[in-house]
Design a protein around this motif. Structure first.
Motif, PDB file in Angstrom:
ATOM      1  N   VAL A   1      42.773 -98.148 -21.141  1.00 11.83           N
ATOM      2  CA  VAL A   1      41.722 -98.246 -22.154  1.00 11.83           C
ATOM      3  C   VAL A   1      42.251 -98.999 -23.371  1.00 11.83           C
ATOM      4  O   VAL A   1      43.353 -98.710 -23.864  1.00 11.83           O
ATOM      5  N   VAL A   2      41.489 -99.955 -23.877  1.00 13.07           N
ATOM      6  CA  VAL A   2      41.856-100.680 -25.094  1.00 13.07           C
ATOM      7  C   VAL A   2      41.718 -99.733 -26.286  1.00 13.07           C
ATOM      8  O   VAL A   2      40.677 -99.101 -26.481  1.00 13.07           O
ATOM      9  N   PHE A   3      42.784 -99.609 -27.090  1.00 19.08           N
ATOM     10  CA  PHE A   3      42.761 -98.746 -28.274  1.00 19.08           C
ATOM     11  C   PHE A   3      43.537 -99.434 -29.386  1.00 19.08           C
ATOM     12  O   PHE A   3      44.755 -99.544 -29.330  1.00 19.08           O
ATOM     13  N   ASN A   4      42.799 -99.916 -30.400  1.00 20.59           N
ATOM     14  CA  ASN A   4      43.415-100.697 -31.470  1.00 20.59           C
ATOM     15  C   ASN A   4      43.232-100.098 -32.857  1.00 20.59           C
ATOM     16  O   ASN A   4      43.653-100.712 -33.842  1.00 20.59           O
ATOM     17  N   THR A   5      42.605 -98.929 -32.980  1.00 18.98           N
ATOM     18  CA  THR A   5      42.384 -98.336 -34.298  1.00 18.98           C
ATOM     19  C   THR A   5      43.730 -98.048 -34.960  1.00 18.98           C
ATOM     20  O   THR A   5      44.595 -97.392 -34.372  1.00 18.98           O
TER      21      THR A   5
ATOM     22  N   SER B   1      34.741 -98.923 -42.223  1.00 19.71           N
ATOM     23  CA  SER B   1      35.659-100.061 -42.167  1.00 19.71           C
ATOM     24  C   SER B   1      36.474-100.097 -40.879  1.00 19.71           C
ATOM     25  O   SER B   1      37.059-101.127 -40.541  1.00 19.71           O
ATOM     26  N   GLU B   2      36.519 -98.960 -40.160  1.00 21.04           N
ATOM     27  CA  GLU B   2      37.302 -98.885 -38.931  1.00 21.04           C
ATOM     28  C   GLU B   2      36.463 -99.130 -37.680  1.00 21.04           C
ATOM     29  O   GLU B   2      36.981 -99.072 -36.564  1.00 21.04           O
ATOM     30  N   VAL B   3      35.183 -99.395 -37.859  1.00 20.96           N
ATOM     31  CA  VAL B   3      34.319 -99.755 -36.738  1.00 20.96           C
ATOM     32  C   VAL B   3      34.447-101.259 -36.509  1.00 20.96           C
ATOM     33  O   VAL B   3      34.036-102.067 -37.341  1.00 20.96           O
ATOM     34  N   ASP B   4      35.047-101.620 -35.406  1.00 19.11           N
ATOM     35  CA  ASP B   4      35.321-103.019 -35.079  1.00 19.11           C
ATOM     36  C   ASP B   4      34.045-103.673 -34.542  1.00 19.11           C
ATOM     37  O   ASP B   4      33.655-103.453 -33.387  1.00 19.11           O
TER      38      ASP B   4
ATOM     39  N   ALA C   1      28.277 -92.175 -41.034  1.00 19.77           N
ATOM     40  CA  ALA C   1      27.989 -93.541 -41.467  1.00 19.77           C
ATOM     41  C   ALA C   1      28.563 -94.553 -40.470  1.00 19.77           C
ATOM     42  O   ALA C   1      27.922 -95.569 -40.151  1.00 19.77           O
ATOM     43  N   ALA C   2      29.752 -94.261 -39.947  1.00 26.74           N
ATOM     44  CA  ALA C   2      30.364 -95.143 -38.954  1.00 26.74           C
ATOM     45  C   ALA C   2      29.531 -95.181 -37.678  1.00 26.74           C
ATOM     46  O   ALA C   2      29.350 -96.232 -37.049  1.00 26.74           O
ATOM     47  N   PHE C   3      29.037 -94.012 -37.294  1.00 28.17           N
ATOM     48  CA  PHE C   3      28.144 -93.848 -36.148  1.00 28.17           C
ATOM     49  C   PHE C   3      26.947 -94.795 -36.258  1.00 28.17           C
ATOM     50  O   PHE C   3      26.650 -95.571 -35.352  1.00 28.17           O
TER      51      PHE C   3
END
Length: 332
Positions: A101-105, A142-145, A169-171
Motif C-alpha cells: 500500500v502506498v503511504f506517504n503521509t 493540509s495533509e490530504v494529498d 474538515a479533511a474528510f
C-alpha cells in the motif's frame, strides 16, 4: 481529468493493532464491553497492555486494513493517515508499505504518540477493541494529498475519523476533491457508537456526497433508529446510490438502483477471530467495483475475504486473496 493510477485511496485512523487472547473475565475486570470498540486514554491502554498476555503488533485501523486487502487482491491502493515520529509510527509505516500500500503521509513531530488499539479476542472468536487514538485524529486538511485523491477511482472514508473538527474538515475536503475529479466517494459507518455521535451529519453526507455506503446490521439500524433490519435497508435504499450491508453469518445485502441482492456468507470451518471481517469485506467489494465487476460478484469477493480473515488471528490475509478468488472462480 487526472489519470487513474490507484483503484482506491483510503483515509482513516493510522493505528498499530496489538492483538491478544483473553478470557471473558478479563474483559469484565477491565470494564471492556465485549464485542465493541471503546476509546480509552493513554493510561488505560498502558494498563491493559501490561495486564494482557502475548500480542501480535501490526499496522491497523479499519480503512488501513481495507487498503491492505485491496492490495492482496492485486489492486492498487494508497492510504492517508497520521502517525507520530515514534516506534509505533515506524512500525505502522513499514508494515503497511510492506503489504503493498502506498503511504506517504509525513510523521508528526511532538509529544502526542501514534495510535494503538488493544484487540482482545475471547475463545468464541469475538474481538473487543480498546483504542487510544493518539495523534491519528489530528489529520488536517493540509495533509490530504489532492493529487493522490484525484488519482484513484474511489476515495474511501472512515467513520471513526469523524470525531475531531480537523479530521472532519479533511474528510469533506477529500470528498470535494473526489467529486471535482469525477471519482466516487465511499464511506464506512465504522461502529454503532460512532453513528450515535454523528447520525445527522452522516445522513447529510450519505444523501449528498456518498456513492458507496458500507454498514453492518447494528450500524444501519442505529443510523435509522429502528430495530428492524428490513426497515433500515428500505430507508437506506432511498438514501443511497449503492450500499453494502453486512449481516455476519447471514451474509450481506447489496442495494443498487432500486434492487436488493442477497449474497451468502462464504463458508468457514471455524471462526477464530472476527477482527477485520467488515474491513476485508469492504476490500473485496471495493476491488470488485473498481475493477468493473457487477455488484453481486463484488459482494462475493467481499464475503470470500471476510471468511479468510475470520479463520485466523489478525486482520491481515494469510493467503493472497487474488489467488483465493481465482481458485473460487471469482477472478480470471
Amino acid at each position: 481529468m487526472p489519470e487513474i493510477i490507484h483503484d482506491v485511496v483510503g483515509i482513516g485512523n493510522a493505528i498499530v493493532d496489538i492483538i491478544g487472547r483473553c478470557k471473558e473475565e478479563f474483559l469484565v475486570k477491565h470494564g471492556a464491553p465485549k464485542g465493541r470498540m471503546r476509546l480509552v486514554e493513554a493510561e488505560t491502554v498502558s494498563k491493559l497492555y501490561d495486564d494482557m498476555g502475548p500480542g501480535i503488533e501490526i499496522s491497523g485501523g479499519s480503512v488501513a486494513n481495507t487498503m491492505v486487502g485491496i492490495a492482496s487482491f492485486g489492486g492498487k491502493a494508497a492510504f492517508i493517515g497520521k502517525v507520530a515520529d515514534d516506534e509505533f509510527g515506524r512500525i505502522f509505516a513499514h508494515d503497511i508499505r510492506a503489504a503493498g500500500v502506498v503511504f506517504n503521509t509525513k510523521a508528526a513531530q511532538g509529544k502526542t504518540p501514534t495510535a494503538r488499539s488493544l484487540i482482545l479476542v475471547t475463545p468464541d472468536g469475538e474481538r473487543t477493541m480498546n483504542t487510544f487514538l493518539g495523534v491519528s485524529p489530528e489529520l488536517a486538511r493540509s495533509e490530504v494529498d489532492a493529487d493522490l485523491i484525484s488519482s484513484a477511482r474511489i476515495v474511501y472514508l472512515e467513520g471513526y475519523l469523524f470525531d475531531r473538527p480537523e479530521a472532519k474538515a479533511a474528510f469533506r475536503q477529500a470528498a470535494d476533491i473526489a467529486e471535482k475529479s469525477g471519482r466516487q466517494v465511499a464511506l464506512t459507518l465504522s461502529d454503532p457508537f460512532c453513528v450515535d455521535r454523528h447520525r445527522s451529519e452522516f445522513l447529510e453526507l450519505i444523501r449528498s456526497r456518498v456513492d458507496i455506503l458500507f454498514a453492518n446490521e447494528a450500524e444501519i439500524t442505529s443510523l435509522y433508529q429502528t430495530s428492524s433490519f428490513d426497515e433500515a435497508a428500505r430507508r437506506a435504499q432511498a438514501d443511497t446510490k449503492l450500499a453494502a450491508l453486512t449481516r455476519s453469518e447471514k451474509g450481506s445485502v447489496i442495494l443498487s438502483q432500486g434492487k436488493s441482492v442477497a449474497v451468502p456468507a462464504a463458508p468457514v470451518a471455524k471462526v477464530v477471530d472476527t477482527t477485520g471481517a467488515g474491513d476485508l469485506y469492504a476490500a473485496g467489494f471495493l476491488y470488485g467495483v473498481a475493477s468493473g465487476r457487477d455488484v453481486e460478484t463484488a459482494g462475493r469477493l467481499g464475503s470470500l475475504a471476510a471468511a479468510e480473515i475470520i479463520s485466523h488471528i489478525g486482520a491481515r490475509p494469510q493467503v493472497r486473496l487474488k489467488d483465493l478468488a481465482r481458485a473460487k472462480g471469482l477472478l480470471a
